[in-house]
Design an enzyme around this catalytic site. Sequence first.
Site, short mmCIF file in Angstrom:
data_model
loop_
_atom_site.label_atom_id
_atom_site.label_comp_id
_atom_site.label_asym_id
_atom_site.label_seq_id
_atom_site.Cartn_x
_atom_site.Cartn_y
_atom_site.Cartn_z
N CYS A 219 0.84 -1.21 0.00
CA CYS A 219 0.00 0.00 0.00
C CYS A 219 0.88 1.26 0.00
O CYS A 219 1.53 1.54 -0.98
CB CYS A 219 -0.97 -0.04 1.18
SG CYS A 219 -2.32 1.15 1.03
N HIS B 56 -3.57 -5.45 1.01
CA HIS B 56 -2.90 -5.72 2.29
C HIS B 56 -2.91 -7.21 2.63
O HIS B 56 -3.82 -7.67 3.32
CB HIS B 56 -3.63 -4.97 3.41
CG HIS B 56 -3.40 -3.50 3.43
ND1 HIS B 56 -2.38 -2.93 4.16
CD2 HIS B 56 -4.05 -2.48 2.82
CE1 HIS B 56 -2.41 -1.61 4.00
NE2 HIS B 56 -3.41 -1.31 3.18
N GLU C 78 -1.20 -8.68 4.83
CA GLU C 78 -1.09 -8.87 6.29
C GLU C 78 -2.43 -8.75 6.98
O GLU C 78 -2.56 -9.06 8.16
CB GLU C 78 -0.07 -7.87 6.86
CG GLU C 78 -0.58 -6.46 7.15
CD GLU C 78 -0.73 -5.58 5.91
OE1 GLU C 78 -0.67 -6.11 4.78
OE2 GLU C 78 -0.92 -4.35 6.08
#
Lengths: 84, 223
Positions: free
Chosen positions: B86, B194, B196
């Site tokens: 990002c 994302h 994660e």
Amino acid sequence: MNYSVIVEVTLRPGIADPEGATIERALPTLGFSGVSLVRAGKLFRFSIDADSPENALATAQSLAERLLSNPVIEDAVARLDEGR
Amino acid sequence: MARIGVVVFPGSNCEYDAAAAVEQLGGSAELIFHSATSLGDLDGVILPGGFAHGDYLRPGALARFSPVMDAVAAFAAAGGPVLGICNGFQVLTEAGLLPGALQKNRGLTFLCQPTTLIVSSTRSVLTRAATLGAELVVPINHFSGAYTCDDETYASLVADDQIVLRYRDNPNGSRDDIAGVANEAGNVVGLMPHPERAMSSLLGSADGRVLLEGFVGVGAAAH
């Protein structure tokens, strides 16, 4: 000498400008007709110490290309602010 | 065990999520402040999401000049695995470590939603454990995520197999549905989604694991 400089940063031709397009679409609803080719950009104004206007402009153009704009998508043009 | 550094810029806000993901996958994570001038002995570096330096000027424009970025560039040039997520992707493009740029989303809306990604190349440190053509559900959370580049750059991305992830349903106006790209060597990767935040099916999706497993695994293989 101290020189006032203006830098204009605009999206390069051919790069989509959603902000400009949104402004253009909004204008007719406010009664402004016949406005086209709206492009949004940024303007920076600052002062530079230099020994000549040419050198002030060269420094401004250099920092505009290095920091104030992203050359992948934007053009930057520095000019002396003659009014100040 | 792979040692992964997570860079913290003023305004980063995904560094703990990234570190937690690394540790869930068996790596060890170390936060590195942006003023650091060396990275130490690391197997990989993550530039996390957030709003580095307030995103002033342009996302990534000021972060690029943080002292740590010289060390990141040297690490990348030596073949070290570097991942920008990002805002980290935006920093990598501004720093010239990845081609192209991220522009405001088509429609000028901030997008925060799950997206379906298609693995388009497995030649990068992020996608090496994934299956070509696999669909992965990973969330996006950005305002400036429309991937942009000129025709010449695009042609070289295609020719060198550098487009690693594409959106199935392009949410932001990215050129050719591009969600993530790698450098020519494949050791530097950036993506807007994302991974994660897609570590557990209880929280919506575990599809980010296969991506980060590949990245953390690169470091593990080095030991």
